[in-house]
Design a protein around this motif. Sequence first.
Motif, PDB file in Angstrom:
ATOM      1  N   ARG A 229      36.891   1.654 -13.198  1.00  0.00           N
ATOM      2  CA  ARG A 229      35.745   2.526 -13.486  1.00  0.00           C
ATOM      3  C   ARG A 229      36.061   3.978 -13.149  1.00  0.00           C
ATOM      4  O   ARG A 229      35.635   4.894 -13.844  1.00  0.00           O
TER       5      ARG A 229
ATOM      6  N   PHE B 185      35.792   6.268 -16.335  1.00  0.00           N
ATOM      7  CA  PHE B 185      34.533   7.000 -16.401  1.00  0.00           C
ATOM      8  C   PHE B 185      34.454   8.194 -15.437  1.00  0.00           C
ATOM      9  O   PHE B 185      34.357   9.343 -15.873  1.00  0.00           O
ATOM     10  N   TYR B 186      34.496   7.905 -14.158  1.00  0.00           N
ATOM     11  CA  TYR B 186      34.137   8.940 -13.184  1.00  0.00           C
ATOM     12  C   TYR B 186      35.138  10.084 -13.111  1.00  0.00           C
ATOM     13  O   TYR B 186      34.774  11.226 -12.820  1.00  0.00           O
TER      14      TYR B 186
ATOM     15  N   TYR C 238      35.091  11.620 -17.513  1.00  0.00           N
ATOM     16  CA  TYR C 238      33.909  12.178 -18.166  1.00  0.00           C
ATOM     17  C   TYR C 238      33.595  13.596 -17.697  1.00  0.00           C
ATOM     18  O   TYR C 238      33.151  14.425 -18.475  1.00  0.00           O
TER      19      TYR C 238
ATOM     20  N   LEU D 136      32.244   1.310 -22.822  1.00  0.00           N
ATOM     21  CA  LEU D 136      31.084   1.223 -21.929  1.00  0.00           C
ATOM     22  C   LEU D 136      30.781  -0.238 -21.609  1.00  0.00           C
ATOM     23  O   LEU D 136      30.723  -1.081 -22.514  1.00  0.00           O
TER      24      LEU D 136
ATOM     25  N   GLY E  65      28.614  -3.066 -14.026  1.00  0.00           N
ATOM     26  CA  GLY E  65      29.105  -1.873 -14.707  1.00  0.00           C
ATOM     27  C   GLY E  65      28.121  -1.271 -15.686  1.00  0.00           C
ATOM     28  O   GLY E  65      28.261  -0.101 -16.080  1.00  0.00           O
TER      29      GLY E  65
ATOM     30  N   LYS F 132      25.376  -0.242 -15.129  1.00  0.00           N
ATOM     31  CA  LYS F 132      24.693   0.891 -14.481  1.00  0.00           C
ATOM     32  C   LYS F 132      25.239   2.225 -14.968  1.00  0.00           C
ATOM     33  O   LYS F 132      24.532   3.235 -14.974  1.00  0.00           O
ATOM     34  N   PHE F 133      26.526   2.233 -15.348  1.00  0.00           N
ATOM     35  CA  PHE F 133      27.095   3.505 -15.801  1.00  0.00           C
ATOM     36  C   PHE F 133      26.379   4.010 -17.052  1.00  0.00           C
ATOM     37  O   PHE F 133      26.298   5.224 -17.290  1.00  0.00           O
ATOM     38  N   ARG F 134      25.843   3.092 -17.858  1.00  0.00           N
ATOM     39  CA  ARG F 134      25.127   3.505 -19.068  1.00  0.00           C
ATOM     40  C   ARG F 134      23.872   4.322 -18.740  1.00  0.00           C
ATOM     41  O   ARG F 134      23.352   5.035 -19.591  1.00  0.00           O
TER      42      ARG F 134
ATOM     43  N   ASN G  98      23.713   6.811 -17.094  1.00  0.00           N
ATOM     44  CA  ASN G  98      24.034   8.243 -17.117  1.00  0.00           C
ATOM     45  C   ASN G  98      23.736   8.884 -18.468  1.00  0.00           C
ATOM     46  O   ASN G  98      23.679  10.107 -18.580  1.00  0.00           O
TER      47      ASN G  98
END
Length: 450
Positions: A83, A87-88, A91, A126, A132, A134-136, A138
């Motif tokens: 992740r 993502f982190y 992005y 995604l 995971g 939860k990232f959506r 954002n």
Amino acid sequence: PLLSALIYAHKKVWAGTSDAMPTEEELEARGFTIPDEYKGRVEKMIIAKARTDDTAVDFALAMDRPNDPVLKAFQAMKKCATRQSLFYNSYKHLQHWKDGKIHGQAGQTRTVTRRFAPSDPNLAQLPKKGEGVKFRENFLPHHKDAVIVSIDFSGQELRQGAGQSMDPNMLACYVGDKLKDMHSMTAAGAMEKKWGRKKLDELISEFGRDGDDEYDLFLRLRKLVGDEHKDAVAKLADDLRKVAKNVNFGAQYDAQAAKLAETIVIPVADAQTFLDAKYAMFPRFEAWKNEVKEEVKRLGYATTCMGARRHLRESLLSDNKWDVEKALRQGPNFKIQGSSAEQTKLAMARVWKSGVLFDYDVVFFAPIHDELVFSVHRDHAIPVIRAFHAAMTEPYGNLPVPFLGSISLGPNFGEQIEAGDTFDEGRIRQILGEIFNKKVVTSEECATVA
């Protein structure tokens, strides 16, 4: 060479085509020299090639080392690292210098199946389930009075397969007055082999059955409720259906038992049991795939329902038999996936022509797999969702199968409330009311606002 031979032998044992690893005597007879440090324990050489990916860890936890604290910690660390990199870390570097927002791309010609290929960022990565997701969260609406809406094709590729192959059992799942459940049909076919005849006879004796239909029996068992025993039987049936669902999707593209076993973390023998049940339940679909392969041999290319081509001539003429076999598998694959991609693009074109992107307060987000995602003002949501849903549920390629669009909406892309496969204005207004805790305008009022 010795390690390669051992890995090859191990894969045959895993796939069920061999009963045991070769002995040291057999290896030496074949001309291999065993290093002194591995004599008496030659199988330990495979540890040098040990896998540490998610599939390997899942198998170890499921079959060899349940709840092993080290493996669980390793698994958690890998998830965090994945992740972080996907993502982190990435992005935050994709923000536009002017508005601070991310403006992704969706290439139309980057994949051989003609599916959209998102990039900067790759939205196809995604998470769709688990923590995971939860990232959506954002991904937010374009302003505070808007919602994120997702409409995805319901079982798009399975419906494509049913419509193109004209398999009667597959069609029965999508056409007619008494629709069947495809995944339950495969599960019903696997009941006896998976549970054993004795266990199945006990369940029939206890709960009865209507005629000789295994499908109806399976549905009866899956719907049992009441005491602890009935709940356990229902869960047993439900678990069987979950595996059957994964097998149906995998077998659609010629996945074999060993590959399916890795994908859904079950023994190879069980994967083969489900494959056999699937082949027996939907024989016309398997025959259609073979017909497509023959057509590809003859023409040198595969086509979608509307004529788009994927050229495979170079691979078909290769001296490498694996390249030829791969090209033949890609024929039916393209027929289904290419047609699905084409259907998605046609839906987007209809949305554009409808004018809703210009007449209402709406921002198109992205095509992700088989779904279209957008942000819309709550007072404009009903006509916009109606237009998107209508665009996605149009008939395609003269196929006899109806296509459905599953609607969901929420305050962000992670928190989504399901609204069903059909457009229901009352249900959508109810969800909007839950999100904003206030009255949402009707279609008539919305026309005045627009």
